[in-house]
Scaffold this active site. Structure first.
Site, PDB file in Angstrom:
ATOM      1  CG  ASP A  50      15.672  19.154  58.437  1.00 45.07           C
ATOM      2  OD1 ASP A  50      15.624  20.217  57.913  1.00 45.07           O
ATOM      3  OD2 ASP A  50      15.490  18.053  57.652  1.00 45.07           O
ATOM      4  CD  GLU A 105       4.024  25.419  62.632  1.00 47.99           C
ATOM      5  OE1 GLU A 105       3.402  26.434  63.016  1.00 47.99           O
ATOM      6  OE2 GLU A 105       4.120  24.465  63.526  1.00 47.99           O
ATOM      7  CB  CYS A 132       6.961  20.569  57.898  1.00 49.53           C
ATOM      8  SG  CYS A 132       7.894  19.298  58.535  1.00 49.53           S
ATOM      9  CG  HIS A 154      12.787  22.815  58.721  1.00 54.42           C
ATOM     10  ND1 HIS A 154      11.493  23.683  58.692  1.00 54.42           N
ATOM     11  CD2 HIS A 154      12.059  21.487  59.287  1.00 54.42           C
ATOM     12  CE1 HIS A 154      10.528  22.947  58.690  1.00 54.42           C
ATOM     13  NE2 HIS A 154      10.480  22.061  59.164  1.00 54.42           N
ATOM     14  CG  HIS A 194       0.876  18.500  59.205  1.00 59.88           C
ATOM     15  ND1 HIS A 194       1.543  19.670  59.766  1.00 59.88           N
ATOM     16  CD2 HIS A 194       1.634  17.678  59.487  1.00 59.88           C
ATOM     17  CE1 HIS A 194       2.809  19.361  60.300  1.00 59.88           C
ATOM     18  NE2 HIS A 194       2.735  18.142  59.816  1.00 59.88           N
ATOM     19  CB  ILE A 200      11.025  21.454  54.248  1.00 62.39           C
ATOM     20  CG1 ILE A 200      10.281  22.862  54.574  1.00 62.39           C
ATOM     21  CG2 ILE A 200      11.611  21.109  55.861  1.00 62.39           C
ATOM     22  CD1 ILE A 200      11.356  23.989  54.543  1.00 62.39           C
ATOM     23  N   GLY A 201      12.308  19.263  52.063  1.00 65.38           N
ATOM     24  CA  GLY A 201      13.155  18.063  52.188  1.00 65.38           C
ATOM     25  C   GLY A 201      12.305  16.890  51.514  1.00 65.38           C
ATOM     26  CD  GLU A 210      14.719  14.659  53.937  1.00 69.11           C
ATOM     27  OE1 GLU A 210      14.304  13.979  54.746  1.00 69.11           O
ATOM     28  OE2 GLU A 210      14.571  15.734  53.739  1.00 69.11           O
ATOM     29  CE  LYS A 224      -1.244   1.732  64.172  1.00 65.78           C
ATOM     30  NZ  LYS A 224      -1.150   2.982  64.053  1.00 65.78           N
TER      31      LYS A 224
HETATM   32  N1  GLN Z   1      13.751  17.667  56.109  1.00 66.47           N
HETATM   33  C1  GLN Z   1      12.644  16.886  56.690  1.00 66.47           C
HETATM   34  C2  GLN Z   1      11.439  16.526  55.776  1.00 66.47           C
HETATM   35  O1  GLN Z   1      11.158  17.331  54.953  1.00 66.47           O
HETATM   36  C3  GLN Z   1      12.183  17.643  57.751  1.00 66.47           C
HETATM   37  C4  GLN Z   1      11.075  17.214  58.904  1.00 66.47           C
HETATM   38  C5  GLN Z   1      10.713  17.673  60.065  1.00 66.47           C
HETATM   39  O2  GLN Z   1      10.979  18.949  60.297  1.00 66.47           O
HETATM   40  N2  GLN Z   1      10.244  17.016  61.067  1.00 66.47           N
HETATM   41  O3  GLN Z   1      10.550  15.723  56.078  1.00 66.47           O
HETATM   42 ZN    ZN Z   2       9.445  20.431  59.975  1.00 61.92          ZN
END
Ligand code: GLN
Ligand code: ZN
Length: 690
Positions: A537, A603, A662, A579, A632, A370-371, A423, A17
């Site tokens: 989720d 997604e 996401c 989600h 991403h 999504i959060g 979050e 790593k």
């Molecule tokens: N609510 C989470 C976020 O937004 C969902 C994460 C996920 O789907 N892996 O990070």
């Molecule tokens: Zn996600």
């Protein structure tokens, strides 16, 4: 009886790593990576020297499937030729990472584990590259571990213009050249895809042409549905998984008398010591298979558990300890721990809410996220300092509140319709809940999640119970700052269990329900605090699907029922969201419908509308949240590309939500601009529908 292993972690001292990540930062050289790999190989060989048969070629600096693809000439042209890629580790590592100009190959989960592999992209005929770096195969007790051609193909994206049957013929030929060119050594050929795909017609021909001793391994499930054919293959040994494939026990009577059985009896995917359950399995095996034709082993590669449980609770056994257990079983000195399996009855009733209609937004193309929002270095630092006691509770709380306030105002500025608190209190969602719940234990050791990323899944060690509200304070605070609705976001029961190491004394399904009950209490409290939108989720629901087709219905029924238990008691006016970050819905469509949520965000930015289309055709009754851009990537998405899909769907615009695919946790400052573009796209769509 002899002992062997299928594969070992590559995480020793994080040498690989550090070297790879250092190389990407320009701080370490390609030679450093090779050196790190060699050091790990040496360490692994050393600790496995107690085995009668030791795997080599079982680890890679990034991902074994990637290495296997490259050696058989499968390299996307945009990165370079297979020869160059094999020679130059810099090019090799650009495949999973991408370059400034070229996009990375995608990653997918390895069967139903939490490990991700790099998806092979086949553009040309496979061919064996020259100069493959093979580690030392000399010495009597070595075997070469190799992912088989069917399994490789079942993970590949086929851009070659040829049928899979044709590709199998060509790929298997290159396997034959490779295997037959090896020194006299046993080859551990791994074909878990037999369980999902069956055995292809041409397989017998392929295996018949191999001139080395073959141990053909099937793991992550049972071989019952194709056992007859498997047992008739001209191979020296067959490896079966008696943990995930419990019904393999029924095959012992038929096991061919000219072959060796490599029996996976130690759970390679879990962290518990060998138990009386292990002993029972072994006894059943030794009743039928004479010891001179028997190896015992872990059920799969030990890459799925951390390196060593030294310094952890007594009851744990990780990779190193599992090797010692094998030895102790062989020598008859093992101390099995006493685990009494309890067949906890599963609910027979279907949980559901009384309301049978689905909530629909009153505006077209409603927007949300999504959060998570970007987790800044400052946030990570203060969380760490708070945990170690350097920062006080008050100070930490103020910081989190500032973060929430900032993002609520940003979301209002952007004009997003349903807000989130971001979050910031969760470094990792599963770990966050696990630390607050009763029944979970955290460990120090980590496992490879993909490439250079290591994770530390919590362990379910007892009955799961909620001690106190876990998310209410933050959701309530966020809601107090705005007139708009803020979603209360929790991680669903299936994902919590899937991404932890589960208990072995009760079924996984039973653990889904325990988790669901704890989460239902949380939902209750969120609603009492005035929250009107609840998001549960479940990104791991699809990946938990058993490989054996016959086990799928049972899994889905309880996974979905446990999910519904979480929200079954919410009042009619509460909107339930879920989600899922995957787009492979084909084999779980019915289950998705039965989840019964008002809004499902999926997604879709990579699937390009296919998922939404599929859901609609499948009769999904709720609203669909379209992931219109890829979280991403730091790239700023263009308005045009985000509107084409929603615009082309023949779905009521009030039932199409516009959101990222996401959470935005791993993004930086660009997240704001990405969302701004997303909002432009939503406004444009709304204008067009007028
Ligand atoms: N609510 C989470 C976020 O937004 C969902 C994460 C996920 O789907 N892996 O990070
Ligand atoms: Zn996600």
């Amino acid at each position: 009886m002899k002992i062997t292993n299928l594969g070992f972690p590559n995480v020793y001292k994080s040498l690989i790593k550090k070297a790879v990540e250092g190389f990407w930062r320009g701080k370490r050289s390609k030679e450093d990576i090779i050196k790190a790999e060699n050091e790990v190989i040496e360490f692994n060989a050393d600790v496995q020297s107690n085995l009668d048969l030791q795997p080599v070629f079982d680890i890679d600096v990034y991902d074994r499937l990637l290495r296997t693809s490259v050696m058989f000439g499968i390299v996307p042209e945009r990165f370079g030729s297979p020869e160059e890629t094999n020679r130059d580790i810099g090019i090799y590592l650009s495949i999973p990472r991408g370059t400034e100009r070229e996009k990375a190959s995608s990653m997918v989960k390895w069967f139903n584990t939490n490990y991700h592999v790099v998806q092979p992209e086949i553009e040309h005929d496979p061919k064996l590259v020259s100069g493959i770096r093979l580690s030392d195969l000399s010495g009597k007790n070595k075997k070469l571990a190799l992912i088989g051609p069917l399994t490789l193909l079942s993970y590949a994206i086929n851009n070659s213009g040829q049928s899979n049957v044709e590709l199998f013929k060509k790929l298997s030929k290159t396997y034959i050249s490779f295997i037959n060119s090896l020194p006299d050594v046993i080859v551990q050929l791994e074909e878990p895809s037999f369980i999902t795909e069956g055995i292809p017609e041409d397989y017998r021909g392929f295996i018949g042409l191999l001139e080395r001793k073959i141990h053909l391994h099937i793991y992550f499930g049972a071989a019952n549905s194709f056992a007859e054919e498997l047992f008739s293959f001209p191979v020296a040994g067959i490896g079966l998984d008696f943990i995930d494939g419990d019904s393999n026990l029924e095959l012992l009577n038929k096991f061919p008398s000219d072959k060796t059985l490599i029996a996976g009896i130690i759970n390679g995917r879990n962290v518990w010591r060998a138990s009386t359950g292990t002993k029972e399995i072994l006894e059943k095996i030794t009743e039928k298979i004479p010891e001179e034709r028997l190896y015992i082993s872990p059920s799969c590669s030990l890459q799925h558990v951390p390196l060593t449980s030294e310094g952890e609770a007594e009851i744990f056994s990780f990779a190193l300890e599992k090797l010692k257990e094998l030895e102790a079983i062989k020598n008859g000195t093992i101390n099995y721990i006493d685990i009494q399996y309890e067949d906890v009855p599963l609910p027979t009733e279907d949980y559901s809410r009384s309301k049978k209609t689905y909530w629909v937004s009153d505006i077209s193309y409603p927007t949300t996220t999504i959060g998570t929002f970007p987790q800044t270095p400052e946030l990570r630092k203060i969380r760490k300092d708070w945990k170690s006691g350097v920062v006080s509770d008050d100070e930490y709380e103020e910081f989190i509140k500032d973060y929430i306030r900032l993002w609520i105002s940003r979301q209002e500025e952007l004009g997003i319709d349903i807000l989130v608190h971001g979050e910031p209190e969760r470094a990792d969602m599963v770990q966050y809940f696990a630390e607050l719940l009763e029944g979970f234990t955290t460990i120090k050791g980590s496992v490879q999640s993909y490439g250079t990323r290591h994770v530390r899944p919590p362990v379910i060690s007892g009955k799961i119970k909620r001690k106190k509200p876990m998310t209410v304070k933050w959701a309530k605070y966020a809601q107090s700052l705005t007139e708009k609705s803020v979603k209360g976001i929790i991680t669903g029961p299936v994902t919590m269990v899937q991404w932890s190491f589960p208990r072995e004394d009760i079924s996984k399904n039973a653990q889904f329900y325990e988790m669901a009950e704890a989460l239902a209490e949380e939902v209750d409290d969120l609603i009492k605090a005035g929250i009107k939108h609840i998001q549960i989720d479940e990104p791991a629901l699809r990946e938990g699907l058993p490989l054996e087709h016959s086990k799928r219905e049972h899994y889905l029924r309880h996974a979905v029922n446990a999910f519904r238990l979480v929200y079954a008691n919410v009042p009619d006016d509460v909107v339930v969201h879920s989600h899922m970050c995957f787009s492979e819905f084909t084999d779980i469509m019915e289950a998705i419908k039965e989840m019964g949520v008002d809004v499902l965000s999926i997604e879709d930015s990579k699937a390009k509308g296919k998922t939404a289309d599929f859901l609609k055709e499948g009769g999904f009754p709720g609203s669909i949240g379209l992931g219109v851009f890829d979280v991403h990537s730091p790239r700023i998405p263009q308005v045009e590309e985000m509107i084409t899909i929603p615009d082309s769907l023949n779905i009521d615009p009030k039932k199409i939500w516009i959101n990222p695919d996401c959470g935005l946790k791993t993004r930086g400052d660009e997240a704001y601009t990405q969302l701004k573009k997303m909002m432009e796209a939503a406004l444009r769509l709304r204008e067009d529908t007028k």
